[in-house]
Enzyme design. Structure first.
Site, mmCIF file in Angstrom:
data_model
loop_
_atom_site.group_PDB
_atom_site.id
_atom_site.type_symbol
_atom_site.label_atom_id
_atom_site.label_comp_id
_atom_site.label_asym_id
_atom_site.label_seq_id
_atom_site.Cartn_x
_atom_site.Cartn_y
_atom_site.Cartn_z
ATOM 1 N N TYR A 119 34.297 49.574 33.066
ATOM 2 C CA TYR A 119 34.746 50.405 34.177
ATOM 3 C C TYR A 119 35.034 51.846 33.740
ATOM 4 C CZ TYR A 119 35.250 46.174 37.056
ATOM 5 O OH TYR A 119 35.019 45.017 37.773
ATOM 6 N N LYS A 166 33.885 37.927 24.766
ATOM 7 C CA LYS A 166 32.519 37.422 24.606
ATOM 8 C C LYS A 166 31.989 38.054 23.312
ATOM 9 C CE LYS A 166 28.870 35.314 26.417
ATOM 10 N NZ LYS A 166 28.732 33.881 26.693
ATOM 11 N N ASP A 198 33.053 33.085 29.621
ATOM 12 C CA ASP A 198 32.263 32.272 30.558
ATOM 13 C C ASP A 198 32.738 30.809 30.531
ATOM 14 O OD1 ASP A 198 31.296 32.200 27.960
ATOM 15 O OD2 ASP A 198 29.180 32.151 28.511
ATOM 16 N N ASP A 222 39.195 41.201 35.977
ATOM 17 C CA ASP A 222 38.939 41.348 37.404
ATOM 18 C C ASP A 222 38.340 40.048 37.942
ATOM 19 O OD1 ASP A 222 38.784 42.565 39.840
ATOM 20 O OD2 ASP A 222 37.195 43.968 39.320
ATOM 21 N N ASP A 226 40.219 36.766 40.189
ATOM 22 C CA ASP A 226 39.730 36.385 41.514
ATOM 23 C C ASP A 226 39.403 34.898 41.561
ATOM 24 O OD1 ASP A 226 39.978 39.027 42.285
ATOM 25 O OD2 ASP A 226 38.056 39.082 43.316
#
Ligand code: NAI
Ligand code: MG
Length: 325
Positions: A119, A166, A198, A222, A226
């Site tokens: 971001y 990751k 993941d 983020d 969610d």
């Protein structure tokens, strides 16, 4: 000293849930509230979604309570996070008795790096049909978010700390994140695990009870938070904090909900729980606990808004919470 709280309702249901949270804050503490404008409706009338006056007020406040913006959300919330110097985004996701949840045993807190990663905004089209994105991960920001996360876990009684990454693929950038975060954990003598983000998404879905505080790079935080919202029964319940060194901004995770705006039926719980985080941040720990207890009690026994299967209004629920207090 009376703390100055900047209040920015914004658009849509922000105009309904922020006044509800202010009513609750007013019931437990003696703050001075300064109301400021931002969002689509200001963009329409002035050409600017975030007036400089609002930015400056948030930058100078003791804390800010924000509702939601509509289509202009990115132009409002990103600069506001910057105005308060926020480096950490804290998103608790827990299930409550009385509320239908996919995983009622969920009690997670995502501590998300809030300034860099993918971001950072460094994107280019380097040739026709070829685009790139630069992912920035610094040792300083990684250490800072890890310190915040471990501290949060200690202060709030969470035994499980997980570092999401990751690093098997993004060896340099997430390698940096992981090395820095592990170093912080080791210096503190903390117990922690790390997990590939993941696989972690799947484990959070299957066995959320095995996790507590999850420290994440920006995008991972983020997305995983969610996912966790889905585990606990919806957006109307999820608060968040954007924390900096000496300022902070609190907001529900949800947006302006244009589909129900103006009907007076928005669930105020997410914003009231954000106000509880504000109280905690300013050192009003007891008041924060009372507010959370009152919200929990009303979630359990009602009245409830339609998103939770009830037929009560925002005002009914707010009045019941204030009554509990
Ligand atoms: P949303 O969170 O506004 O709504 C998603 C769904 O959840 C809707 O069906 C809504 O009615 C429901 N919902 C959300 N909060 C609720 C509450 N407190 N009580 C009851 N139901 C609730 O997300 P959506 O629809 O994707 O976006 C709507 C607008 O909000 C867009 O313009 C978007 O840009 C903006 N937005 C702003 C954010 C911010 O200001 N931080 C964050 C997310 C979206
Ligand atoms: Mg998001």
């Amino acid at each position: 000293m009376t703390e100055e709280i900047v209040v920015i309702p914004g658009d849509g249901i922000g105009q309904e849930v922020v006044p509800a949270a202010v009513e609750v804050l007013d019931a437990v503490a003696d703050f001075e509230f300064l109301e400021a404008e931002a969002g689509d409706h200001v963009l329409e009338s002035t050409g600017e979604a975030l007036p400089k006056e609002t930015y400056d007020l948030a930058a100078d406040a003791d804390a800010t309570l924000f509702g939601a913006a509509g289509e202009s959300a990115a132009d409002v919330i990103l600069p506001l996070r910057e105005a308060v110097g926020s480096f950490a985004n804290i998103r608790p996701a827990r299930a409550y008795p009385g509320v239908d949840a996919l995983r009622p045993e969920t009690d997670l807190v995502f501590v998300r790096e809030n300034t860099e990663g993918v971001y950072s905004g460094i994107e280019s089209e380097i040739a026709d049909g070829v685009t790139t994105l630069t992912r920035v991960i610094t040792e300083d920001a990684s250490r800072r978010i890890a310190e915040y996360g471990f501290e949060y876990a200690d202060a709030n009684g969470y035994d499980d700390v997980t570092l999401a990454h990751k690093a098997n693929v993004m060896r340099v950038t997430d390698g940096q994140f992981l090395d820095a975060a592990r170093a912080v954990g080791d210096e503190r003598g903390a117990d922690y695990d790390d997990a590939l983000m993941d696989a972690l998404a799947m484990h959070l879905l299957l066995r959320p009870e095995e996790y507590g505080v999850v420290i994440c790079p920006n995008l991972a935080g983020d997305m995983l938070s969610d996912l966790a919202a889905g585990l606990v029964g919806g957006l109307g319940l999820l608060p968040s904090a954007n924390v900096g060194d000496d300022n902070a901004l609190f907001e529900p995770v949800h947006g302006s909900a244009p589909d129900i705006a103006g009907e007076g039926i928005a669930n105020p719980a997410a914003t009231i729980l954000s106000a509880a985080m504000l109280l905690e941040h300013l050192g009003y720990g007891e008041e924060a606990t009372s507010v959370r207890t009152a919200v929990e009690s009303v979630l359990e026994s009602g009245p409830r808004t339609p998103d939770l299967g009830g037929s009560a209004s925002t005002e009914d629920v707010t009045a019941a919470i204030v009554d509990e207090l």
